[in-house]
Design a protein around this motif. Structure first.
Motif, PDB file in Angstrom:
ATOM      1  N   LEU A  68      -7.301   0.851  -0.256  1.00 22.52           N
ATOM      2  CA  LEU A  68      -5.953   1.028  -0.624  1.00 22.52           C
ATOM      3  C   LEU A  68      -4.534   0.171   0.252  1.00 22.52           C
ATOM      4  N   LEU A  69      -3.834  -0.099   0.013  1.00 21.34           N
ATOM      5  CA  LEU A  69      -2.224  -0.218   0.584  1.00 21.34           C
ATOM      6  C   LEU A  69      -1.231   0.231   0.993  1.00 21.34           C
ATOM      7  N   GLY A  70      -0.958   1.466   1.560  1.00 23.45           N
ATOM      8  CA  GLY A  70       0.110   2.205   0.967  1.00 23.45           C
ATOM      9  C   GLY A  70      -0.429   3.866   0.262  1.00 23.45           C
ATOM     10  N   GLU A  71       0.181   4.197  -0.571  1.00 24.14           N
ATOM     11  CA  GLU A  71       0.252   5.644  -0.873  1.00 24.14           C
ATOM     12  C   GLU A  71      -0.249   5.642  -2.408  1.00 24.14           C
ATOM     13  N   VAL A  72      -0.948   6.274  -2.701  1.00 20.80           N
ATOM     14  CA  VAL A  72      -1.197   6.376  -4.690  1.00 20.80           C
ATOM     15  C   VAL A  72       0.297   7.342  -4.823  1.00 20.80           C
ATOM     16  N   ASP A  73       1.133   6.293  -5.803  1.00 18.87           N
ATOM     17  CA  ASP A  73       2.162   7.040  -6.883  1.00 18.87           C
ATOM     18  C   ASP A  73       1.335   7.181  -7.835  1.00 18.87           C
ATOM     19  N   ALA A  74       1.323   8.595  -8.235  1.00 18.67           N
ATOM     20  CA  ALA A  74       0.514   8.804  -9.494  1.00 18.67           C
ATOM     21  C   ALA A  74       2.384  10.239 -10.079  1.00 18.67           C
ATOM     22  N   HIS A  75       1.536  10.177 -11.885  1.00 16.70           N
ATOM     23  CA  HIS A  75       2.030  11.622 -12.107  1.00 16.70           C
ATOM     24  C   HIS A  75       1.272  11.645 -13.906  1.00 16.70           C
ATOM     25  N   HIS A  76       1.436  12.335 -14.312  1.00 12.10           N
ATOM     26  CA  HIS A  76       1.574  12.376 -15.733  1.00 12.10           C
ATOM     27  C   HIS A  76       0.221  12.230 -16.375  1.00 12.10           C
ATOM     28  N   GLY A  77      -0.863  12.196 -15.471  1.00  2.32           N
ATOM     29  CA  GLY A  77      -2.540  11.642 -15.431  1.00  2.32           C
ATOM     30  C   GLY A  77      -2.404   9.984 -15.548  1.00  2.32           C
ATOM     31  N   ILE A  78      -1.248   9.490 -14.976  1.00  2.75           N
ATOM     32  CA  ILE A  78      -1.408   7.761 -14.568  1.00  2.75           C
ATOM     33  C   ILE A  78      -0.471   7.610 -13.654  1.00  2.75           C
ATOM     34  N   ALA A  79      -1.803   6.847 -12.639  1.00  7.57           N
ATOM     35  CA  ALA A  79      -1.561   6.753 -11.133  1.00  7.57           C
ATOM     36  C   ALA A  79      -0.892   4.656 -10.796  1.00  7.57           C
ATOM     37  N   ARG A  80      -0.186   4.285  -9.868  1.00  7.89           N
ATOM     38  CA  ARG A  80      -0.806   2.739  -9.449  1.00  7.89           C
ATOM     39  C   ARG A  80      -1.059   2.832  -8.064  1.00  7.89           C
ATOM     40  N   PHE A  81      -1.201   1.645  -8.073  1.00  3.85           N
ATOM     41  CA  PHE A  81      -1.752   1.268  -6.028  1.00  3.85           C
ATOM     42  C   PHE A  81      -2.146   0.227  -5.943  1.00  3.85           C
ATOM     43  N   ARG A  82      -1.380   0.284  -4.498  1.00  7.94           N
ATOM     44  CA  ARG A  82      -2.391  -1.313  -4.481  1.00  7.94           C
ATOM     45  C   ARG A  82      -3.322  -1.691  -3.470  1.00  7.94           C
ATOM     46  N   TRP A  83      -3.701  -2.365  -3.569  1.00  6.28           N
ATOM     47  CA  TRP A  83      -5.319  -2.342  -2.888  1.00  6.28           C
ATOM     48  C   TRP A  83      -5.347  -3.798  -2.363  1.00  6.28           C
ATOM     49  N   GLN A  84      -6.613  -3.873  -1.123  1.00  6.09           N
ATOM     50  CA  GLN A  84      -6.587  -5.058  -0.379  1.00  6.09           C
ATOM     51  C   GLN A  84      -8.385  -5.785  -0.620  1.00  6.09           C
ATOM     52  N   ILE A  85      -8.660  -6.521  -0.296  1.00 11.23           N
ATOM     53  CA  ILE A  85     -10.190  -6.555   0.143  1.00 11.23           C
ATOM     54  C   ILE A  85     -10.456  -7.627   1.018  1.00 11.23           C
ATOM     55  N   ALA A  86     -10.677  -7.143   2.210  1.00  9.03           N
ATOM     56  CA  ALA A  86     -10.945  -7.818   3.207  1.00  9.03           C
ATOM     57  C   ALA A  86     -11.999  -7.463   4.219  1.00  9.03           C
ATOM     58  N   PRO A  87     -11.973  -8.188   5.444  1.00 13.49           N
ATOM     59  CA  PRO A  87     -13.113  -7.499   6.483  1.00 13.49           C
ATOM     60  C   PRO A  87     -12.678  -7.106   7.405  1.00 13.49           C
ATOM     61  N   GLU A  88     -13.418  -6.370   7.874  1.00 10.65           N
ATOM     62  CA  GLU A  88     -13.229  -4.882   8.531  1.00 10.65           C
ATOM     63  C   GLU A  88     -12.149  -5.459  10.308  1.00 10.65           C
ATOM     64  N   GLY A  89     -10.671  -4.878  10.321  1.00  9.77           N
ATOM     65  CA  GLY A  89     -10.015  -5.272  10.536  1.00  9.77           C
ATOM     66  C   GLY A  89      -9.143  -6.889  10.249  1.00  9.77           C
ATOM     67  N   GLY A  90      -9.462  -7.875   9.874  1.00 10.51           N
ATOM     68  CA  GLY A  90      -9.292  -8.419   9.647  1.00 10.51           C
ATOM     69  C   GLY A  90      -8.645  -8.608   8.069  1.00 10.51           C
TER      70      GLY A  90
END
Length: 120
Positions: A68-90
């Motif tokens: 995850l990049l940051g926090e999950v924003d959620a309400h009323h059964g819906i969530a939005r969130f950012r993510w990344q795919i990366a090597p560990e520490g990269g």
């Protein structure tokens, strides 16, 4: 909405489970039986199809982790969130944003958007 945030954490765990049978069990636990995953590259529905689709992506990014990049924003059964795919520490290779819709304690659908992707 902490339950929905926990559900998103378990969803992220799916993407970090390379073993097919273990990942399928997680998908069955997190998604409804007819759940769906839709992004610009994949549109699948049902536990087996979601598991296979995620497995194919993991094959392309072996050895990397989705976090995850940051926090999950959620309400009323819906969530939005950012993510990344990366090597560990990269530095991230892929980044995106997802919107997840929950129903009765499971994910009914996840809609993904790609924000950063390596050039072909």
């Amino acid at each position: 909405m902490s339950d929905l945030k926990e559900l998103v954490d378990r969803y992220i765990q799916i993407w970090n489970t390379p073993d097919d049978s273990a990942r399928r069990a997680l998908v069955a636990d997190v998604f409804t039986e007819d759940g769906a995953f839709v992004d610009p590259f994949m549109e699948v529905a049902g536990v087996d199809a979601i598991n296979a689709g995620i497995g194919a992506v993991l094959g392309q990014f072996a050895g990397l982790a989705l976090t995850l990049l940051g926090e999950v924003d959620a309400h009323h059964g819906i969530a939005r969130f950012r993510w990344q795919i990366a090597p560990e520490g990269g530095e991230s290779i892929v980044e995106g944003s997802d919107v997840a819709v929950a129903e009765e304690g499971k994910l009914k659908a996840v809609y993904g958007f790609i924000d950063k992707m390596p050039a072909a």
